[in-house]
Scaffold this motif. Structure first.
Motif, PDB file in Angstrom:
ATOM      1  N   HIS A  99      16.316  82.770  18.261  1.00 16.60           N
ATOM      2  CA  HIS A  99      17.479  81.902  18.384  1.00 16.60           C
ATOM      3  C   HIS A  99      17.284  80.705  17.472  1.00 16.60           C
ATOM      4  CE1 HIS A  99      19.996  83.825  21.283  1.00 16.60           C
ATOM      5  NE2 HIS A  99      19.006  83.968  22.135  1.00 16.60           N
ATOM      6  N   PHE A 100      18.409  80.143  17.037  1.00 18.07           N
ATOM      7  CA  PHE A 100      18.397  78.944  16.198  1.00 18.07           C
ATOM      8  C   PHE A 100      19.143  77.830  16.929  1.00 18.07           C
ATOM      9  CE2 PHE A 100      18.199  82.482  13.135  1.00 18.07           C
ATOM     10  CZ  PHE A 100      17.063  82.129  12.417  1.00 18.07           C
ATOM     11  N   LEU A 153      20.383  89.732  13.002  1.00 18.37           N
ATOM     12  CA  LEU A 153      20.423  90.219  11.628  1.00 18.37           C
ATOM     13  C   LEU A 153      21.546  89.621  10.789  1.00 18.37           C
ATOM     14  CD1 LEU A 153      18.855  92.008   9.726  1.00 18.37           C
ATOM     15  CD2 LEU A 153      20.258  93.950  10.448  1.00 18.37           C
ATOM     16  N   PRO A 154      22.751  89.364  11.295  1.00 18.29           N
ATOM     17  CA  PRO A 154      23.789  88.787  10.434  1.00 18.29           C
ATOM     18  C   PRO A 154      23.452  87.399   9.897  1.00 18.29           C
ATOM     19  CG  PRO A 154      24.782  89.794  12.363  1.00 18.29           C
ATOM     20  CD  PRO A 154      23.307  89.765  12.606  1.00 18.29           C
ATOM     21  N   LEU A 155      22.432  86.740  10.451  1.00 17.79           N
ATOM     22  CA  LEU A 155      22.055  85.408   9.991  1.00 17.79           C
ATOM     23  C   LEU A 155      20.931  85.446   8.966  1.00 17.79           C
ATOM     24  CD1 LEU A 155      22.208  83.476  13.387  1.00 17.79           C
ATOM     25  CD2 LEU A 155      24.023  83.907  11.725  1.00 17.79           C
ATOM     26  N   PHE A 156      20.494  86.639   8.566  1.00 21.18           N
ATOM     27  CA  PHE A 156      19.432  86.810   7.570  1.00 21.18           C
ATOM     28  C   PHE A 156      19.966  87.628   6.403  1.00 21.18           C
ATOM     29  CE2 PHE A 156      17.188  86.064  11.490  1.00 21.18           C
ATOM     30  CZ  PHE A 156      15.993  85.433  11.137  1.00 21.18           C
ATOM     31  N   ARG A 172      25.999  83.507  19.892  1.00 13.44           N
ATOM     32  CA  ARG A 172      26.128  82.068  20.071  1.00 13.44           C
ATOM     33  C   ARG A 172      26.880  81.442  18.900  1.00 13.44           C
ATOM     34  NH1 ARG A 172      20.187  80.201  22.507  1.00 13.44           N
ATOM     35  NH2 ARG A 172      20.237  81.586  24.331  1.00 13.44           N
ATOM     36  N   GLU A 173      27.966  80.786  19.189  1.00 16.38           N
ATOM     37  CA  GLU A 173      28.829  80.243  18.143  1.00 16.38           C
ATOM     38  C   GLU A 173      28.112  79.205  17.295  1.00 16.38           C
ATOM     39  OE1 GLU A 173      32.284  78.759  20.086  1.00 16.38           O
ATOM     40  OE2 GLU A 173      33.010  80.754  20.677  1.00 16.38           O
ATOM     41  N   ASN A 174      27.240  78.386  17.907  1.00 19.70           N
ATOM     42  CA  ASN A 174      26.579  77.334  17.133  1.00 19.70           C
ATOM     43  C   ASN A 174      25.644  77.913  16.082  1.00 19.70           C
ATOM     44  OD1 ASN A 174      24.708  78.137  19.244  1.00 19.70           O
ATOM     45  ND2 ASN A 174      23.502  76.317  18.763  1.00 19.70           N
ATOM     46  N   GLU A 175      25.086  79.095  16.339  1.00 22.95           N
ATOM     47  CA  GLU A 175      24.192  79.714  15.356  1.00 22.95           C
ATOM     48  C   GLU A 175      24.969  80.171  14.128  1.00 22.95           C
ATOM     49  OE1 GLU A 175      20.562  81.488  18.016  1.00 22.95           O
ATOM     50  OE2 GLU A 175      22.460  82.596  18.086  1.00 22.95           O
ATOM     51  N   PHE A 176      26.107  80.815  14.342  1.00 19.41           N
ATOM     52  CA  PHE A 176      26.919  81.237  13.190  1.00 19.41           C
ATOM     53  C   PHE A 176      27.415  80.024  12.409  1.00 19.41           C
ATOM     54  CE2 PHE A 176      27.347  84.904  16.087  1.00 19.41           C
ATOM     55  CZ  PHE A 176      26.926  85.904  15.221  1.00 19.41           C
ATOM     56  N   ALA A 177      27.811  78.976  13.102  1.00 13.50           N
ATOM     57  CA  ALA A 177      28.292  77.777  12.414  1.00 13.50           C
ATOM     58  C   ALA A 177      27.195  77.154  11.572  1.00 13.50           C
ATOM     59  CB  ALA A 177      28.811  76.772  13.444  1.00 13.50           C
ATOM     60  N   ALA A 178      25.970  77.158  12.086  1.00 12.34           N
ATOM     61  CA  ALA A 178      24.863  76.548  11.356  1.00 12.34           C
ATOM     62  C   ALA A 178      24.606  77.248  10.026  1.00 12.34           C
ATOM     63  CB  ALA A 178      23.594  76.576  12.210  1.00 12.34           C
ATOM     64  N   PHE A 179      24.826  78.555   9.992  1.00  9.45           N
ATOM     65  CA  PHE A 179      24.561  79.324   8.771  1.00  9.45           C
ATOM     66  C   PHE A 179      25.825  79.580   7.950  1.00  9.45           C
ATOM     67  CE2 PHE A 179      20.777  80.123  11.213  1.00  9.45           C
ATOM     68  CZ  PHE A 179      19.773  80.213  10.261  1.00  9.45           C
TER      69      PHE A 179
END
Length: 328
Positions: free
Chosen positions: A44-45, A77-80, A109-116
Motif C-alpha cells: 500500500h502507498f 500492479l497498475p501503479l507500477f 484505494r482512491e488516494n493511491e491512484f491519485a498519488a500516481f
C-alpha cells in the motif's frame, strides 16, 4: 494442503518500526522452522498505517525464510511500470533460488491512484496489459509491444529469471469478471476468504473453474490459494478472547477507506463467516471445508494490530503441531 502466513507488516505511525520488523523477522524464521510453506508481503502507498514496501520486504525475508515460497499478497500492479516489475522479480527469483511468486491485483484505494496520477477506471486494462508484457519480457527475447499504456520497441530486461518463463503469477480478484480475468491471465486465482456471504466462495469457485475450461486450462492442474484470517488457541473461547480485540482494531482502521467502510458495519458477519478464530479441532473443521471447495494453499494473517509477538508465535506453534497433521 499447504500453509502460508501473511507477513502483515503494517503498524501504527509513530511506533518503533525497527522493533516491529525485528519481531516480524523472528516470526518468519519460526514459521520456516515449523514447516510453513510460504510467506507473503503487503503493498500500500500513503497508508494510514506505516507499511514498508513489499519488494524490499521480500529481499529482507529471503535469508530468513528457509525454503519457503515468498510472494506479494498483493502487488498493486497498475501503479507500477511492468518493466520495473519484470526486472525486480527476475532479480528476486535469482536471490531466492527460484522461490518467488508475483501476486498482483488491481487496487481499490482512491488516494493511491491519485498519488500516481493513474485513472482508476483504467486499472483493469493496465493489469491485463502489464501481466502480458511481464511474461513477454521474462521470455528473454526482444519485445515489441504496441500497448495502450506501455508501448515498447525491441525491449529486453537485463536479467532473465532463474525460473524458466519467470515466476508464477497469481491474480487476486473478487468479482465475477475479475475472477474470470484471473483464470485467463494468471497461474492461480488468489481467492479472498473475507466475504461475509457464505455463498461467495462456492459460487466464485464455479466461475473460476468454468473460465479455466473456457480458456483451455485444466482446472485440476492449478494451485488453489486462499487468504484468510486465523488464530489458534487451546480453546475457541480463548482464541476469540485473545484475537478478536486486535482484529477489530485492524478492521476499523481499514474501514477508514471508503471502499472498505462496509467492514465496520458488518464486522460481526465477518467474525461468523470468515475469521477463523478457534481451537485446533474447530480449525481442522473449517480448513477441511475450504479443502472440500478445492483450495490447497491456505495463507493466513497470524496476528493483528497490537498483538504481542509471543501470542502470534504461540498460535503458529499450536497450529503447526495440531492442525498440520490432519492435512499432510
Amino acid at each position: 494442503m499447504k500453509f502460508g502466513i501473511m507477513a502483515s507488516h503494517q503498524y501504527p505511525h509513530g511506533d518503533d518500526l525497527g522493533r516491529h520488523l525485528e519481531e516480524l523477522f523472528g516470526t518468519v524464521e519460526l514459521a520456516a522452522e515449523l514447516g510453513y510453506d510460504s510467506v507473503w508481503t503487503i503493498n500500500h502507498f500513503q497508508s494510514n498505517l506505516a507499511t514498508p514496501q513489499p519488494i524490499s520486504m521480500m529481499a529482507g525475508l529471503i535469508p530468513r525464510s528457509g525454503d519457503m515460497t515468498l510472494g506479494t499478497g498483493i502487488l498493486l500492479l497498475p501503479l507500477f511500470h511492468p518493466v520495473h516489475v519484470a526486472e525486480e522479480f527476475a532479480t528476486l527469483d535469482h536471490l531466492s533460488g527460484g522461490r518467488v511468486v508475483l501476486g498482483v491485483g488491481a487496487g481499490y484505494r482512491e488516494n493511491e491512484f491519485a498519488a500516481f496520477g493513474v485513472d482508476p477506471a483504467t486499472r483493469f486494462r493496465r493489469l491485463d496489459e502489464s501481466i502480458r508484457l511481464i511474461r513477454a519480457l521474462w521470455s528473454g527475447g526482444p519485445v515489441d509491444h504496441d500497448g495502450e499504456f506501455y508501448p515498447l520497441s525491441g525491449a529486453s530486461i537485463g536479467i532473465r529469471p532463474l525460473t524458466p518463463g519467470g515466476p508464477p503469477i497469481w491474480v487476486g480478484a473478487g468479482g465475477r469478471k475479475a475472477v474470470r480475468r484471473a483464470a485467463r491471465l494468471g497461474d492461480a486465482w488468489y481467492a479472498p476468504g473475507n466475504s461475509p456471504s457464505p455463498r461467495y466462495l462456492p459460487e466464485h469457485v464455479g466461475v473460476y473453474d468454468e473460465a479455466l475450461v473456457e480458456y483451455g486450462k485444466d482446472p485440476a492442474s492449478v494451485e488453489r490459494p486462499i487468504g484468510v484470517e486465523l488464530y489458534c488457541a487451546p480453546t475457541t473461547d480463548e482464541a476469540v478472547a485473545t484475537a478478536l480485540p486486535h482484529a477489530r482494531v485492524e478492521y476499523s482502521t481499514y474501514a477508514e477507506y471508503p471502499a472498505l467502510r462496509w467492514q465496520r458495519d458488518r464486522f460481526d458477519d465477518l467474525v461468523r463467516n470468515t475469521l477463523l478464530l478457534g481451537s485446533p479441532e474447530f480449525l481442522i473443521e473449517r480448513v477441511s471445508a475450504l479443502r472440500e471447495l478445492g483450495f490447497d494453499h491456505l495463507i493466513f494473517r497470524p496476528g493483528w494490530l497490537g498483538m504481542p509477538a509471543a501470542q502470534v508465535r504461540a498460535s503458529l506453534r499450536l497450529f503447526a503441531a495440531e492442525v498440520f497433521p490432519a492435512f499432510r
